[in-house]
Design a protein around this motif. Structure first.
Motif, PDB file in Angstrom:
ATOM      1  N   PRO A  85       0.813  -1.229   0.000  1.00 14.61           N
ATOM      2  CA  PRO A  85       0.000   0.000   0.000  1.00 14.61           C
ATOM      3  C   PRO A  85       0.839   1.270   0.000  1.00 14.61           C
ATOM      4  CG  PRO A  85      -0.853  -1.589   1.584  1.00 14.61           C
ATOM      5  CD  PRO A  85       0.462  -2.122   1.108  1.00 14.61           C
ATOM      6  N   GLU A  86       2.003   1.218   0.631  1.00 15.40           N
ATOM      7  CA  GLU A  86       2.924   2.356   0.661  1.00 15.40           C
ATOM      8  C   GLU A  86       4.340   1.804   0.796  1.00 15.40           C
ATOM      9  OE1 GLU A  86       2.440   3.268   5.439  1.00 15.40           O
ATOM     10  OE2 GLU A  86       1.319   4.461   3.988  1.00 15.40           O
ATOM     11  N   LEU A  87       5.322   2.657   0.672  1.00 14.24           N
ATOM     12  CA  LEU A  87       6.707   2.228   0.798  1.00 14.24           C
ATOM     13  C   LEU A  87       6.931   1.710   2.214  1.00 14.24           C
ATOM     14  CD1 LEU A  87       9.336   2.233  -0.902  1.00 14.24           C
ATOM     15  CD2 LEU A  87       9.955   4.340   0.294  1.00 14.24           C
ATOM     16  N   PRO A  88       7.311   0.444   2.371  1.00 19.00           N
ATOM     17  CA  PRO A  88       7.430  -0.126   3.720  1.00 19.00           C
ATOM     18  C   PRO A  88       8.704   0.312   4.425  1.00 19.00           C
ATOM     19  CG  PRO A  88       8.071  -1.752   2.095  1.00 19.00           C
ATOM     20  CD  PRO A  88       7.576  -0.551   1.322  1.00 19.00           C
ATOM     21  N   ASP A  89       8.664   0.257   5.734  1.00 11.68           N
ATOM     22  CA  ASP A  89       9.865   0.478   6.520  1.00 11.68           C
ATOM     23  C   ASP A  89      10.876  -0.608   6.197  1.00 11.68           C
ATOM     24  OD1 ASP A  89      10.950   2.021   9.063  1.00 11.68           O
ATOM     25  OD2 ASP A  89      11.410  -0.113   9.343  1.00 11.68           O
ATOM     26  N   ASP A  90      12.155  -0.256   6.211  1.00 19.48           N
ATOM     27  CA  ASP A  90      13.181  -1.228   5.834  1.00 19.48           C
ATOM     28  C   ASP A  90      13.173  -2.457   6.730  1.00 19.48           C
ATOM     29  OD1 ASP A  90      15.557  -1.677   4.006  1.00 19.48           O
ATOM     30  OD2 ASP A  90      16.527  -1.910   5.963  1.00 19.48           O
ATOM     31  N   SER A  91      12.717  -2.305   7.961  1.00 22.30           N
ATOM     32  CA  SER A  91      12.684  -3.448   8.881  1.00 22.30           C
ATOM     33  C   SER A  91      11.723  -4.532   8.416  1.00 22.30           C
ATOM     34  CB  SER A  91      12.291  -2.982  10.288  1.00 22.30           C
ATOM     35  OG  SER A  91      10.962  -2.467  10.295  1.00 22.30           O
ATOM     36  N   LEU A  92      10.775  -4.172   7.556  1.00 23.62           N
ATOM     37  CA  LEU A  92       9.796  -5.134   7.058  1.00 23.62           C
ATOM     38  C   LEU A  92      10.260  -5.839   5.780  1.00 23.62           C
ATOM     39  CD1 LEU A  92       6.494  -3.116   7.557  1.00 23.62           C
ATOM     40  CD2 LEU A  92       7.292  -5.046   8.924  1.00 23.62           C
ATOM     41  N   VAL A  93      11.323  -5.335   5.182  1.00 23.49           N
ATOM     42  CA  VAL A  93      11.766  -5.881   3.887  1.00 23.49           C
ATOM     43  C   VAL A  93      12.071  -7.375   3.962  1.00 23.49           C
ATOM     44  CG1 VAL A  93      13.629  -5.814   2.175  1.00 23.49           C
ATOM     45  CG2 VAL A  93      12.478  -3.703   2.872  1.00 23.49           C
ATOM     46  N   PRO A  94      12.796  -7.876   4.984  1.00 26.49           N
ATOM     47  CA  PRO A  94      13.059  -9.319   5.013  1.00 26.49           C
ATOM     48  C   PRO A  94      11.790 -10.162   5.024  1.00 26.49           C
ATOM     49  CG  PRO A  94      14.572  -8.189   6.478  1.00 26.49           C
ATOM     50  CD  PRO A  94      13.554  -7.170   6.040  1.00 26.49           C
ATOM     51  N   SER A  95      10.818  -9.790   5.824  1.00 28.56           N
ATOM     52  CA  SER A  95       9.577 -10.578   5.868  1.00 28.56           C
ATOM     53  C   SER A  95       8.802 -10.482   4.561  1.00 28.56           C
ATOM     54  CB  SER A  95       8.700 -10.133   7.033  1.00 28.56           C
ATOM     55  OG  SER A  95       9.209 -10.622   8.265  1.00 28.56           O
ATOM     56  N   LEU A  96       8.775  -9.292   3.961  1.00 26.99           N
ATOM     57  CA  LEU A  96       8.104  -9.160   2.665  1.00 26.99           C
ATOM     58  C   LEU A  96       8.822  -9.987   1.608  1.00 26.99           C
ATOM     59  CD1 LEU A  96       7.334  -5.332   2.755  1.00 26.99           C
ATOM     60  CD2 LEU A  96       5.681  -7.197   3.005  1.00 26.99           C
ATOM     61  N   LEU A  97      10.131 -10.075   1.699  1.00 28.36           N
ATOM     62  CA  LEU A  97      10.891 -10.878   0.747  1.00 28.36           C
ATOM     63  C   LEU A  97      10.540 -12.359   0.847  1.00 28.36           C
ATOM     64  CD1 LEU A  97      13.123 -11.205  -1.375  1.00 28.36           C
ATOM     65  CD2 LEU A  97      14.802 -11.100   0.490  1.00 28.36           C
ATOM     66  N   THR A  98      10.257 -12.859   2.042  1.00 24.77           N
ATOM     67  CA  THR A  98       9.888 -14.280   2.175  1.00 24.77           C
ATOM     68  C   THR A  98       8.609 -14.613   1.428  1.00 24.77           C
ATOM     69  OG1 THR A  98       8.569 -14.044   4.204  1.00 24.77           O
ATOM     70  CG2 THR A  98      10.950 -14.401   4.468  1.00 24.77           C
ATOM     71  N   LEU A  99       7.768 -13.603   1.185  1.00 26.98           N
ATOM     72  CA  LEU A  99       6.500 -13.852   0.491  1.00 26.98           C
ATOM     73  C   LEU A  99       6.718 -14.138  -0.988  1.00 26.98           C
ATOM     74  CD1 LEU A  99       4.234 -11.123   2.130  1.00 26.98           C
ATOM     75  CD2 LEU A  99       4.977 -13.332   3.031  1.00 26.98           C
ATOM     76  N   SER A 100       7.916 -13.837  -1.474  1.00 28.60           N
ATOM     77  CA  SER A 100       8.261 -14.165  -2.844  1.00 28.60           C
ATOM     78  C   SER A 100       8.322 -15.669  -3.054  1.00 28.60           C
ATOM     79  CB  SER A 100       9.613 -13.533  -3.187  1.00 28.60           C
ATOM     80  OG  SER A 100       9.984 -13.781  -4.515  1.00 28.60           O
ATOM     81  N   ASP A 101       8.653 -16.407  -1.975  1.00 32.44           N
ATOM     82  CA  ASP A 101       8.768 -17.864  -2.101  1.00 32.44           C
ATOM     83  C   ASP A 101       8.544 -18.569  -0.771  1.00 32.44           C
ATOM     84  OD1 ASP A 101       9.495 -20.523  -2.521  1.00 32.44           O
ATOM     85  OD2 ASP A 101      11.231 -20.068  -3.738  1.00 32.44           O
ATOM     86  N   VAL A 102       9.507 -18.526   0.153  1.00 34.65           N
ATOM     87  CA  VAL A 102       9.529 -19.507   1.236  1.00 34.65           C
ATOM     88  C   VAL A 102       8.325 -19.455   2.171  1.00 34.65           C
ATOM     89  CG1 VAL A 102      12.000 -19.903   1.190  1.00 34.65           C
ATOM     90  CG2 VAL A 102      11.109 -18.025   2.586  1.00 34.65           C
ATOM     91  N   MET A 103       7.819 -18.258   2.499  1.00 36.68           N
ATOM     92  CA  MET A 103       6.643 -18.211   3.366  1.00 36.68           C
ATOM     93  C   MET A 103       5.421 -18.717   2.622  1.00 36.68           C
ATOM     94  SD  MET A 103       5.531 -17.707   6.391  1.00 36.68           S
ATOM     95  CE  MET A 103       3.847 -18.261   6.759  1.00 36.68           C
ATOM     96  N   GLY A 104       5.275 -18.313   1.375  1.00 36.26           N
ATOM     97  CA  GLY A 104       4.164 -18.826   0.580  1.00 36.26           C
ATOM     98  C   GLY A 104       4.275 -20.320   0.359  1.00 36.26           C
ATOM     99  N   THR A 105       5.496 -20.827   0.220  1.00 36.81           N
ATOM    100  CA  THR A 105       5.687 -22.259   0.004  1.00 36.81           C
ATOM    101  C   THR A 105       5.397 -23.041   1.282  1.00 36.81           C
ATOM    102  OG1 THR A 105       7.294 -21.865  -1.757  1.00 36.81           O
ATOM    103  CG2 THR A 105       7.355 -24.009  -0.708  1.00 36.81           C
ATOM    104  N   GLY A 106       5.839 -22.532   2.425  1.00 37.14           N
ATOM    105  CA  GLY A 106       5.491 -23.175   3.687  1.00 37.14           C
ATOM    106  C   GLY A 106       3.990 -23.167   3.927  1.00 37.14           C
ATOM    107  N   TRP A 107       3.357 -22.062   3.545  1.00 35.92           N
ATOM    108  CA  TRP A 107       1.894 -21.977   3.678  1.00 35.92           C
ATOM    109  C   TRP A 107       1.217 -23.000   2.765  1.00 35.92           C
ATOM    110  CZ3 TRP A 107      -0.719 -19.043   7.193  1.00 35.92           C
ATOM    111  CH2 TRP A 107      -2.113 -18.966   7.043  1.00 35.92           C
ATOM    112  N   HIS A 108       1.744 -23.157   1.563  1.00 36.11           N
ATOM    113  CA  HIS A 108       1.170 -24.112   0.625  1.00 36.11           C
ATOM    114  C   HIS A 108       1.300 -25.541   1.158  1.00 36.11           C
ATOM    115  CE1 HIS A 108      -0.323 -25.538  -3.180  1.00 36.11           C
ATOM    116  NE2 HIS A 108       0.786 -26.197  -3.462  1.00 36.11           N
TER     117      HIS A 108
END
Length: 343
Positions: A135-158
């Motif tokens: 929705p807006e430019l995220p704080d840098d502290s959130l970047v690692p968690s947002l990056l996991t949504l590219s693959d590993v968190m979504g894959t673990g969820w799957h």
């Protein structure tokens, strides 16, 4: 631009490649803010399969949109976006059913893989069907968690979704890499009463506990099976997450599954044979495959932005892109769970 190129087993190099540019009306060029090394990248790194010719590598990244084609409507220049590891057009029947990894307009599984993410810029086709903007430019502290949504968190969820995890279940997670750890987090979030993580490494055991594991089993093979059966009074698990992709991990997954359970598998299979006799005699199901991270991304992104989950803890090493070769070595040697790269 600089980008990572794999040449041969144990030979990855940061090289100068041509800057990507818009080639079609649905394209987008993204300036990478952060990327990472995936466990599946280690297969070609180790020579399985053999690298036939040098090629860019890396399929997990987040970044800022630099330019879009004339038909792109859902993202714009300046947006912070998450790129699922497979490109999809978002309009075919499979995409609409939530299985973007099987997009009918992308040739073959993996044909739409967003290789080149371990670089400074990436050009993606089908931007509207693939990229998701925050929705807006995220704080840098959130970047690692947002990056996991590219693959590993979504894959673990799957894996957890495919295994039909539900509230009150006993769940066993086979594999303590980033995907397995995210599977622990997913099963816990889905309401599992007991989450058993199979892990032999203390840092991974500790993170599994943080993510909601109630029990840790360090044994492998028959010993792991016996330990799970002892924990469950001889019954086995209601759901099993197979997050490795080897013959041993799949055997263990079926060995610890109770009658009527489902094994959710997301590990890229290498030398795996499905025990159809066991499945028939004990009514144990098998479901899963390449994770459609794009389908899960909006909800998981909302959870990250709300501070309800922090899967970015799987990154226990952060390196500049110039040190990408060391990142691969660290993961191969299991000195790191997952390496985050900053251009």
């Amino acid at each position: 631009m600089r980008a990572t190129v794999i040449h041969a087993p144990f030979d990855v190099r940061l090289e100068e490649l041509p800057d990507p540019r818009i080639e079609g009306p649905g394209d987008a060029v993204v300036k990478v803010v952060a990327s990472c090394i995936c466990g599946s990248d280690l297969w070609p790194y180790r020579g399985e399969p053999a690298v036939k010719q040098p090629r860019p590598i890396g399929h997990e990244f987040v970044g800022i949109v630099e330019e879009v084609g004339s038909d792109v409507r859902t993202v714009k220049r300046g947006d912070f976006v998450i790129a699922p590891f497979v490109v999809s057009d978002g309009t075919c029947p499979n995409c609409l059913a939530g299985y973007q990894t099987a997009c009918q307009n992308i040739v073959g599984y993996g044909g739409g893989k967003a290789d080149g993410g371990q670089g400074e810029y990436v050009k993606l086709p089908y931007a509207d069907g693939t990229l998701v903007a925050t929705p807006e430019l995220p704080d840098d502290s959130l970047v690692p968690s947002l990056l996991t949504l590219s693959d590993v968190m979504g894959t673990g969820w799957h894996a957890a979704r495919s295994a039909r995890v539900k509230a009150g279940d006993t769940v066993v997670v086979v594999g303590d890499g980033a995907v397995g750890l995210c599977g622990v987090l997913a099963a816990s979030r889905m309401g599992a009463e007991r989450v058993v993580a199979l892990s032999r490494h203390e840092p991974r055991q500790k993170l599994a506990k943080e993510f909601g594991a109630s029990d840790i089993i360090s044994e492998r093979g028959d010993a792991a099976r016996d330990a799970v059966l002892e924990l469950t009074k001889g019954v086995g698990a209601d759901a099993v997450l197979e997050c490795v992709g080897t013959a041993q991990s799949m055997t263990t997954a079926f060995d610890v599954a109770r009658a009527g359970a489902t094994v959710g598998f997301v590990g890229v299979p290498h030398g795996v044979e499905v025990p159809i006799g066991t499945m028939f005699s004990r009514n144990v199901g098998l479901a899963g495959g390449g994770a459609p991270c794009r389908a899960y991304l909006p909800d998981l992104m909302a959870d990250v932005l709300a501070g309800e989950i922090n899967p970015g803890k799987v990154f226990d090493s952060e390196l500049p892109l110039a040190d990408v070769a060391e990142g691969y070595a660290a993961m191969h040697e299991r000195r790191a769970i997952k390496v985050l790269l900053r251009p």
